[in-house]
Scaffold this active site. Sequence first.
Site, PDB file in Angstrom:
ATOM      1  N   GLU A 126       0.848  -1.191   0.000  1.00 54.72           N
ATOM      2  CA  GLU A 126       0.000   0.000   0.000  1.00 54.72           C
ATOM      3  C   GLU A 126       0.881   1.238   0.000  1.00 54.72           C
ATOM      4  O   GLU A 126       1.841   1.318   0.777  1.00 54.72           O
ATOM      5  CB  GLU A 126      -0.889   0.086   1.249  1.00 54.72           C
ATOM      6  CG  GLU A 126      -2.029  -0.881   1.345  1.00 54.72           C
ATOM      7  CD  GLU A 126      -2.863  -0.667   2.611  1.00 54.72           C
ATOM      8  OE1 GLU A 126      -3.675  -1.555   2.917  1.00 54.72           O
ATOM      9  OE2 GLU A 126      -2.684   0.363   3.297  1.00 54.72           O
TER      10      GLU A 126
ATOM     11  N   GLU B  21     -13.738   5.248   0.701  1.00 52.52           N
ATOM     12  CA  GLU B  21     -14.576   4.257   1.387  1.00 52.52           C
ATOM     13  C   GLU B  21     -15.182   4.880   2.640  1.00 52.52           C
ATOM     14  O   GLU B  21     -14.483   5.151   3.616  1.00 52.52           O
ATOM     15  CB  GLU B  21     -13.742   3.030   1.747  1.00 52.52           C
ATOM     16  CG  GLU B  21     -13.148   2.328   0.534  1.00 52.52           C
ATOM     17  CD  GLU B  21     -12.135   1.261   0.905  1.00 52.52           C
ATOM     18  OE1 GLU B  21     -12.509   0.314   1.626  1.00 52.52           O
ATOM     19  OE2 GLU B  21     -10.962   1.392   0.506  1.00 52.52           O
TER      20      GLU B  21
ATOM     21  N   GLU C  63      -8.752   8.656   6.336  1.00 53.51           N
ATOM     22  CA  GLU C  63      -8.927   7.215   6.117  1.00 53.51           C
ATOM     23  C   GLU C  63      -9.999   6.920   5.076  1.00 53.51           C
ATOM     24  O   GLU C  63      -9.970   5.882   4.414  1.00 53.51           O
ATOM     25  CB  GLU C  63      -9.290   6.522   7.439  1.00 53.51           C
ATOM     26  CG  GLU C  63      -8.152   6.457   8.439  1.00 53.51           C
ATOM     27  CD  GLU C  63      -6.988   5.620   7.924  1.00 53.51           C
ATOM     28  OE1 GLU C  63      -7.227   4.475   7.508  1.00 53.51           O
ATOM     29  OE2 GLU C  63      -5.859   6.126   7.919  1.00 53.51           O
TER      30      GLU C  63
ATOM     31  N   LYS D 109     -14.780   3.367   6.543  1.00 56.78           N
ATOM     32  CA  LYS D 109     -13.505   3.129   7.220  1.00 56.78           C
ATOM     33  C   LYS D 109     -13.450   3.953   8.501  1.00 56.78           C
ATOM     34  O   LYS D 109     -13.775   5.145   8.486  1.00 56.78           O
ATOM     35  CB  LYS D 109     -12.328   3.502   6.312  1.00 56.78           C
ATOM     36  CG  LYS D 109     -12.101   2.553   5.154  1.00 56.78           C
ATOM     37  CD  LYS D 109     -10.694   2.693   4.595  1.00 56.78           C
ATOM     38  CE  LYS D 109      -9.679   2.150   5.578  1.00 56.78           C
ATOM     39  NZ  LYS D 109      -8.294   2.232   5.066  1.00 56.78           N
TER      40      LYS D 109
END
Length: 465
Positions: free
Chosen positions: A266, A322, A331, A325
Site C-alpha cells: 500500500e 470508502e 482514512e 472506514k
Amino acid sequence: MGPVAAIHVFIFALLISISGAVISSEVGINYGQLGNNLPSPSRSVELIKSLKAKRVKIYDANPDILKSLKNTDIQVSIMVPNALIPNISKSQYFSDQWVKTNVVPYYSDVKIRYLLVGNEILTNPDTGTWFNLVPAMRRIKISLTRHNIRKIKVGTPSAINVLESSFPPSNGTFRPDISGTVIKPMLQFLNRTKSFFFIDFYPFFAWSENAHNISLDYALFNAQNVTYTDPGTNLTYTNLFDQMFDAVVFAMKRLGYPGIRVFIAETGWPNGGDFEQLGANIYNSATYNRNVVKKLTTIPAIGTPAQPGVVIPAFIFSLYNENQKPGPGTERQFGLYYPNGTEVFEIDLSGKTPLSGYKKPLPLPTNNEPYKGKLWCIVAKEANRSAVKDALAWACSQGNKTCDEIQPGKGCYKPVSLFWHASYAFSSYWAEFKKIGGVCSFNGLATTTVKDPSFGQCKFPSVTL
C-alpha cells in the site's frame, strides 16, 4: 534459431528458475470494500481496467470479485482474514480447506499470483496472533503445493511501524518485540520460497507528523534543491519514499537477509480529510500518485540509493473513497475514484502518460499550512444511527461533565435530536480530552467543522488550533 540465440534463451530461462518469478514494474491498485455505496464488482473491474492497472489486491477472497476478474489479464492478490490465522496455524486440514474453497475454484481462470496471510497483524498489541502468523504462512504454502499451485507467492503485509528505527535509513531496525520471534522466521520463509516482504508505507503520514522538519516537495517527489545524505552510508536521497524503502532494506539486512525483494502493498496520499489534517487534498494526492507511478514504471528501473536499478512492485491505495472506514477523515479519502465511479483526478497506472499529458486542472491546495482557529466535532453525514447512539453513550460515559448540557432542562437539551445531542457530546468530549490524545473520529462517525454549530443559549465546546 541459431546456436548463439539458443544459448542466450537457455541462460535467461536459467536465471528465471534460479531467482524465482521475474517481477514487472506495472503498478496495481488496492480494491477495498469498506463502503455502503460502492459500485458492483463487475463495474469495479471495468474501472480498474480504465486505470490501466495490471494488478489488484483485495482484502479477502470475495467470490463475486474473483468471478468478475475471470479471463482478464489482471494479476490478483487475495487475503486470508486476520481472524482465521490462529485456526490455520494449528490445522493443516483447515488450511487445505481454505485453499480448496477460496483458491482452487478460480485459479484456472483468474490470475491469482499473491496470497497474503492477514493484514498488518504486527501493528496492534498482540492478542495471540503474532506467533501464529508465520506458522499460518507455512501451512498455506503447503496447501497450495498440495493442490499443485506453484505460481502464487505467500506473504503478509506489514505497516511501517514494524520498524523501531527508520532514520537515517541505514539505521533501519525492526522492533525488538517482534524482530527475533516473528520477523526473522518470516524472512527465513520468504527467502526460502522466493517471496516478497510486503510493506505498507505512506510518506504522507511521515511528513504530516513532522511537517516542520520535512519539506512537502520532498514528500511529493517534487524537491528541486532538497536532499538528505545518510551519514552511515553516504547515500544521498532526493525523496521521502526512497528513505522509507531503504530503511526496510537495511532492517532486513541487519537480520541477515539483504536479498529479499520488497513489495509495496500500500502507498498513496489522501485527497481530503479533516480540517486539522495538513496537506490532505486533491492536488497533493494527484501529485504524489502520478510521481510515484512515474518512478516505479520507468524503464530501466530506477530503484533506490541502496538498491539502484531494482524493480519495485507496488499497489496504490486505493480504488475508492470508502465511507465506512474508521479513523480520521483521511482514512475515507484515499481513492482514485469517488463511489459514484467518477475519477478524483486523472491518472494512468501504466506510467505511459507523461506528467504533461494530464490536461484537467487540479484544484489548488488550501491546507498545506496548518489551520489556525476554532474547530468543532459533529456527526458525519450518512453516519449509522444505531452506531451514533452507541458513540453518544460512550462519550457521555467518559465523565468530566461531558454531556451535562444535553440533559433535560439544560441549555442544549432541545431540540431532542440524536444528531444535535451526539454532535454536542462529540464536541464536548474532544474539547475535554484532546490534550491527552482524544480525537474527533468515533470510528468514522464524526467529522470536524469550522462552522460553529452553537444555537441560542446552547454553546458547543470547541478546540482551538
